[in-house]
Scaffold this motif. Structure first.
Motif, PDB file in Angstrom:
ATOM      1  N   HIS A  77       0.832  -1.188   0.000  1.00 50.77           N
ATOM      2  CA  HIS A  77       0.000   0.000   0.000  1.00 50.77           C
ATOM      3  C   HIS A  77       0.876   1.251   0.000  1.00 50.77           C
ATOM      4  CE1 HIS A  77      -3.446  -2.488   0.622  1.00 50.77           C
ATOM      5  NE2 HIS A  77      -3.086  -2.870   1.845  1.00 50.77           N
ATOM      6  N   THR A  78       0.319   2.324  -0.571  1.00 52.87           N
ATOM      7  CA  THR A  78       1.029   3.603  -0.550  1.00 52.87           C
ATOM      8  C   THR A  78       0.795   4.293   0.791  1.00 52.87           C
ATOM      9  OG1 THR A  78      -0.867   4.808  -1.443  1.00 52.87           O
ATOM     10  CG2 THR A  78       0.676   3.835  -3.037  1.00 52.87           C
ATOM     11  N   PHE A  79       1.674   5.256   1.110  1.00 51.87           N
ATOM     12  CA  PHE A  79       1.512   5.996   2.352  1.00 51.87           C
ATOM     13  C   PHE A  79       0.211   6.799   2.362  1.00 51.87           C
ATOM     14  CE2 PHE A  79       6.191   5.555   3.067  1.00 51.87           C
ATOM     15  CZ  PHE A  79       6.103   4.995   4.329  1.00 51.87           C
ATOM     16  N   SER A  80      -0.207   7.340   1.212  1.00 50.39           N
ATOM     17  CA  SER A  80      -1.450   8.120   1.170  1.00 50.39           C
ATOM     18  C   SER A  80      -2.642   7.245   1.504  1.00 50.39           C
ATOM     19  CB  SER A  80      -1.623   8.760  -0.214  1.00 50.39           C
ATOM     20  OG  SER A  80      -1.674   7.762  -1.221  1.00 50.39           O
ATOM     21  N   TRP A  81      -2.653   6.010   0.996  1.00 51.32           N
ATOM     22  CA  TRP A  81      -3.741   5.082   1.318  1.00 51.32           C
ATOM     23  C   TRP A  81      -3.707   4.726   2.795  1.00 51.32           C
ATOM     24  CZ3 TRP A  81      -4.299   0.282   3.466  1.00 51.32           C
ATOM     25  CH2 TRP A  81      -5.538  -0.347   3.300  1.00 51.32           C
ATOM     26  N   LEU A  82      -2.513   4.457   3.319  1.00 54.83           N
ATOM     27  CA  LEU A  82      -2.372   4.085   4.726  1.00 54.83           C
ATOM     28  C   LEU A  82      -2.893   5.187   5.650  1.00 54.83           C
ATOM     29  CD1 LEU A  82       1.187   2.456   4.665  1.00 54.83           C
ATOM     30  CD2 LEU A  82      -0.929   1.291   5.266  1.00 54.83           C
ATOM     31  N   PHE A  83      -2.503   6.428   5.382  1.00 53.35           N
ATOM     32  CA  PHE A  83      -2.920   7.522   6.255  1.00 53.35           C
ATOM     33  C   PHE A  83      -4.415   7.800   6.125  1.00 53.35           C
ATOM     34  CE2 PHE A  83       1.671   8.590   6.352  1.00 53.35           C
ATOM     35  CZ  PHE A  83       1.807   8.678   7.720  1.00 53.35           C
ATOM     36  N   ALA A  84      -4.958   7.666   4.906  1.00 50.05           N
ATOM     37  CA  ALA A  84      -6.398   7.876   4.733  1.00 50.05           C
ATOM     38  C   ALA A  84      -7.196   6.853   5.530  1.00 50.05           C
ATOM     39  CB  ALA A  84      -6.761   7.791   3.248  1.00 50.05           C
ATOM     40  N   GLU A  85      -6.794   5.586   5.436  1.00 51.87           N
ATOM     41  CA  GLU A  85      -7.492   4.535   6.176  1.00 51.87           C
ATOM     42  C   GLU A  85      -7.291   4.687   7.684  1.00 51.87           C
ATOM     43  OE1 GLU A  85      -9.473   1.773   4.871  1.00 51.87           O
ATOM     44  OE2 GLU A  85      -9.486   3.428   3.432  1.00 51.87           O
ATOM     45  N   LEU A  86      -6.109   5.109   8.067  1.00 50.82           N
ATOM     46  CA  LEU A  86      -5.813   5.299   9.487  1.00 50.82           C
ATOM     47  C   LEU A  86      -6.712   6.371  10.091  1.00 50.82           C
ATOM     48  CD1 LEU A  86      -4.063   4.754  11.982  1.00 50.82           C
ATOM     49  CD2 LEU A  86      -2.387   6.382  11.068  1.00 50.82           C
ATOM     50  N   LEU A  87      -6.868   7.477   9.390  1.00 46.85           N
ATOM     51  CA  LEU A  87      -7.720   8.564   9.886  1.00 46.85           C
ATOM     52  C   LEU A  87      -9.175   8.130   9.972  1.00 46.85           C
ATOM     53  CD1 LEU A  87      -6.145  11.618   8.017  1.00 46.85           C
ATOM     54  CD2 LEU A  87      -5.954  11.051  10.445  1.00 46.85           C
ATOM     55  N   LYS A  88      -9.631   7.332   9.002  1.00 48.34           N
ATOM     56  CA  LYS A  88     -11.004   6.829   9.047  1.00 48.34           C
ATOM     57  C   LYS A  88     -11.219   5.968  10.291  1.00 48.34           C
ATOM     58  CE  LYS A  88     -11.745   6.615   4.036  1.00 48.34           C
ATOM     59  NZ  LYS A  88     -11.901   5.687   2.881  1.00 48.34           N
ATOM     60  N   GLY A  89     -10.239   5.126  10.583  1.00 49.82           N
ATOM     61  CA  GLY A  89     -10.372   4.236  11.729  1.00 49.82           C
ATOM     62  C   GLY A  89     -10.336   4.989  13.052  1.00 49.82           C
ATOM     63  N   ILE A  90      -9.419   5.947  13.173  1.00 40.17           N
ATOM     64  CA  ILE A  90      -9.238   6.649  14.450  1.00 40.17           C
ATOM     65  C   ILE A  90     -10.385   7.601  14.752  1.00 40.17           C
ATOM     66  CG2 ILE A  90      -7.809   8.375  15.626  1.00 40.17           C
ATOM     67  CD1 ILE A  90      -5.380   7.083  14.308  1.00 40.17           C
ATOM     68  N   PHE A  91     -10.891   8.300  13.715  1.00 41.25           N
ATOM     69  CA  PHE A  91     -11.889   9.344  13.950  1.00 41.25           C
ATOM     70  C   PHE A  91     -13.328   8.879  13.773  1.00 41.25           C
ATOM     71  CE2 PHE A  91      -8.042  11.849  13.244  1.00 41.25           C
ATOM     72  CZ  PHE A  91      -8.097  12.680  14.351  1.00 41.25           C
ATOM     73  N   ALA A  92     -13.536   7.568  13.679  1.00 38.69           N
ATOM     74  CA  ALA A  92     -14.909   7.069  13.753  1.00 38.69           C
ATOM     75  C   ALA A  92     -15.469   7.468  15.109  1.00 38.69           C
ATOM     76  CB  ALA A  92     -14.919   5.557  13.576  1.00 38.69           C
ATOM     77  N   LYS A  93     -16.677   8.035  15.147  1.00 43.72           N
ATOM     78  CA  LYS A  93     -17.202   8.666  16.354  1.00 43.72           C
ATOM     79  C   LYS A  93     -17.240   7.709  17.544  1.00 43.72           C
ATOM     80  CE  LYS A  93     -21.088  11.410  18.030  1.00 43.72           C
ATOM     81  NZ  LYS A  93     -22.398  12.000  17.685  1.00 43.72           N
ATOM     82  N   ARG A  94     -17.720   6.495  17.324  1.00 40.87           N
ATOM     83  CA  ARG A  94     -17.859   5.554  18.432  1.00 40.87           C
ATOM     84  C   ARG A  94     -16.513   5.220  19.047  1.00 40.87           C
ATOM     85  NH1 ARG A  94     -20.800   4.042  14.127  1.00 40.87           N
ATOM     86  NH2 ARG A  94     -23.062   3.870  14.352  1.00 40.87           N
ATOM     87  N   SER A  95     -15.562   4.872  18.187  1.00 43.20           N
ATOM     88  CA  SER A  95     -14.257   4.468  18.701  1.00 43.20           C
ATOM     89  C   SER A  95     -13.521   5.639  19.335  1.00 43.20           C
ATOM     90  CB  SER A  95     -13.408   3.846  17.582  1.00 43.20           C
ATOM     91  OG  SER A  95     -13.301   4.712  16.483  1.00 43.20           O
ATOM     92  N   LEU A  96     -13.702   6.842  18.798  1.00 42.26           N
ATOM     93  CA  LEU A  96     -13.029   8.026  19.333  1.00 42.26           C
ATOM     94  C   LEU A  96     -13.515   8.333  20.749  1.00 42.26           C
ATOM     95  CD1 LEU A  96     -11.018  10.298  18.597  1.00 42.26           C
ATOM     96  CD2 LEU A  96     -12.978  11.633  17.811  1.00 42.26           C
ATOM     97  N   LEU A  97     -14.844   8.311  20.954  1.00 41.22           N
ATOM     98  CA  LEU A  97     -15.391   8.595  22.278  1.00 41.22           C
ATOM     99  C   LEU A  97     -15.046   7.495  23.273  1.00 41.22           C
ATOM    100  CD1 LEU A  97     -18.917   9.966  21.279  1.00 41.22           C
ATOM    101  CD2 LEU A  97     -16.965  11.279  22.133  1.00 41.22           C
TER     102      LEU A  97
END
Length: 443
Positions: free
Chosen positions: A231-251
């Protein structure tokens, strides 16, 4: 058809080995932590070093653990090795951490060379943090879902056992023989465990060394698999941000982090209070922590791992948060009884149920929300903030003790734990199907 290897030390096909390997890998992380953050911190406190300086030392040692998220994308991006996806990172980090431990042997007086001491442990922590991130990524890759609670319990128990040895045994070595002998003992322990790691394979097609080519022909169909995703770094960071900032998991994660801060805040304050206000010897605090404290912590970790798989980490987490908040408030309200040594000892030992019970309840949930392809990065980010919470608690305790007493700090920590309980309870109540929803979100 799955590959079966005659080589016995393969993590993906040997369940007892998984328990044993992740147990000792975390022992390896725990020994330096117990040595630096308990034995040495208590030693420095007893020798008259200012609380703010000791707090700063502890924060400096733990700082690299707060930046583990830097290594996650690199570990997920570069997995193309004949030794396996994660093992080269684990083994390489262990070797570099070993070199940093050797550097401690050149410190003659840790009190007068406090900055050098902190610098050496800082460098060691950088590589230990990379090892930890790599081990966590490896765990997510090779541990089946149904084993995560129990294996996480073994991981936490290993860290606690290592921390106990680093605290109790190294405190004695430090007082009886000196700093050089303590640093040498740590170095020899790390050397032995690093050599052991060399003989472990993640999967049957992996080589023990990239220079050994004789196994190449045994598994010709697995070369593309062995290389790992690209995977490219851009794909990795995009997916990472989606995972971290999902509302349920963030709270949910916010509640977990706040609880870790409250635990660290009071633990550091209470140790200081025992030594400076109640006149305990630093070795007494370290030995009690490393023996009965770690016995309690290890037992709680193993029991909690079983319960996490049995009744669910979701229920267990709410119960644990309520227990931690109750303990912090009640015990600090009973401060006049701390002068009774039995009460004070019981309070210190009981403190060590908090971290392992919280870990075994929270970590399986955090693993389950990690998105495929960035599981190493996302989980490492979570662990980085958990480590940062411990550092923040240590630093804040050191600064706060200049102005207020440990019982007051403990009540503030209890209030923070109550807030964390309410936040987590609201999130879990609103999302009744949390585990199912989280699994859908990671697809």
């Amino acid at each position: 058809m799955p590959i079966v290897s005659a080589f016995p030390l393969v993590l993906s096909q040997n369940r007892p080995l998984r328990y044993g390997v992740f147990f000792y890998l975390y022992i390896m992380q725990g020994i330096p932590a117990g040595f630096s953050l308990t034995a040495l911190a208590n030693y420095l406190t007893a020798e008259g070093v200012k609380s703010s300086s000791v707090g700063s030392f502890a924060a400096l040692v733990g700082l690299p653990w707060a930046f583990q998220f830097v290594w996650g994308p690199l570990i997920d991006r570069y997995q193309r090795s004949s030794m396996g996806r994660r093992k080269p990172w684990v083994l390489g980090a262990q070797l570099l951490a070993l070199l940093a431990s050797i550097a401690l042997l050149f410190i003659h007086n840790p009190i007068t060379q406090l900055q050098t001491l902190g610098g050496c442990f800082l460098v060691h922590s950088i590589f230990a943090a990379i090892q930890d991130a790599s081990v966590d990524a490896m765990a997510i890759s090779v541990i089946p879902d149904q084993e995560r609670g129990r294996v996480n319990a073994f991981m936490r128990a290993g860290f606690l056992l290592g921390t106990g040895v680093g605290a109790a045994v190294f405190a004695q070595i430090l007082r009886r023989y000196g700093f050089f002998e303590a640093a040498l003992t740590q170095t020899l322990c790390l050397l032995a465990l690093t050599l052991l790691t060399f003989f472990i394979r993640e999967r049957p097609e992996d080589r023990l060394s990239p220079f050994l080519t004789r196994r190449e022909s045994l598994f010709p169909a697995t070369e593309a698999k062995k290389a790992g995703p690209n995977h490219t770094f851009s794909w990795l960071f995009a997916e990472l941000l989606k995972g971290i900032f999902a509302k349920r998991s963030l709270l949910l994660f916010g509640g977990v982090v706040a609880t870790y801060v409250s635990i660290s805040l009071f633990l550091r304050s209470y140790n200081y209070h025992l030594i400076h206000k109640l006149g305990w010897a630093d070795t007494s605090v370290s030995i009690l922590t490393g023996t009965y404290g770690m016995l309690v912590a290890t037992s709680v970790a193993l029991l909690g791992g079983y319960l996490a798989d049995r009744i669910g980490a979701r229920r267990l987490l709410v119960f644990v948060l309520a227990l931690i908040a109750t303990y912090l408030l009640v015990f600090n309200l009973l401060e006049p009884t701390w002068s009774n040594r039995t009460v004070a000892q019981t309070g210190l030992v009981a403190l060590y149920f908090m971290d392992p019970s919280l870990s075994v309840a929270a970590i399986p949930l955090l693993m389950s929300v990690c998105r495929p392809g960035v599981e190493g990065s996302q989980f490492t980010t979570y662990m980085a903030f958990i480590n940062l919470s411990d550092i923040a608690g240590s630093f804040l305790a050191g600064q706060a003790l200049v102005y207020i007493q440990a019982p007051t700090i403990g009540l503030l920590a209890g209030g923070l734990a109550v807030v964390a309980l309410l936040l987590t309870g609201l999130v879990l109540r609103r999302y009744k199907d949390l585990s199912t929803v989280l699994k859908v979100e990671k697809i």
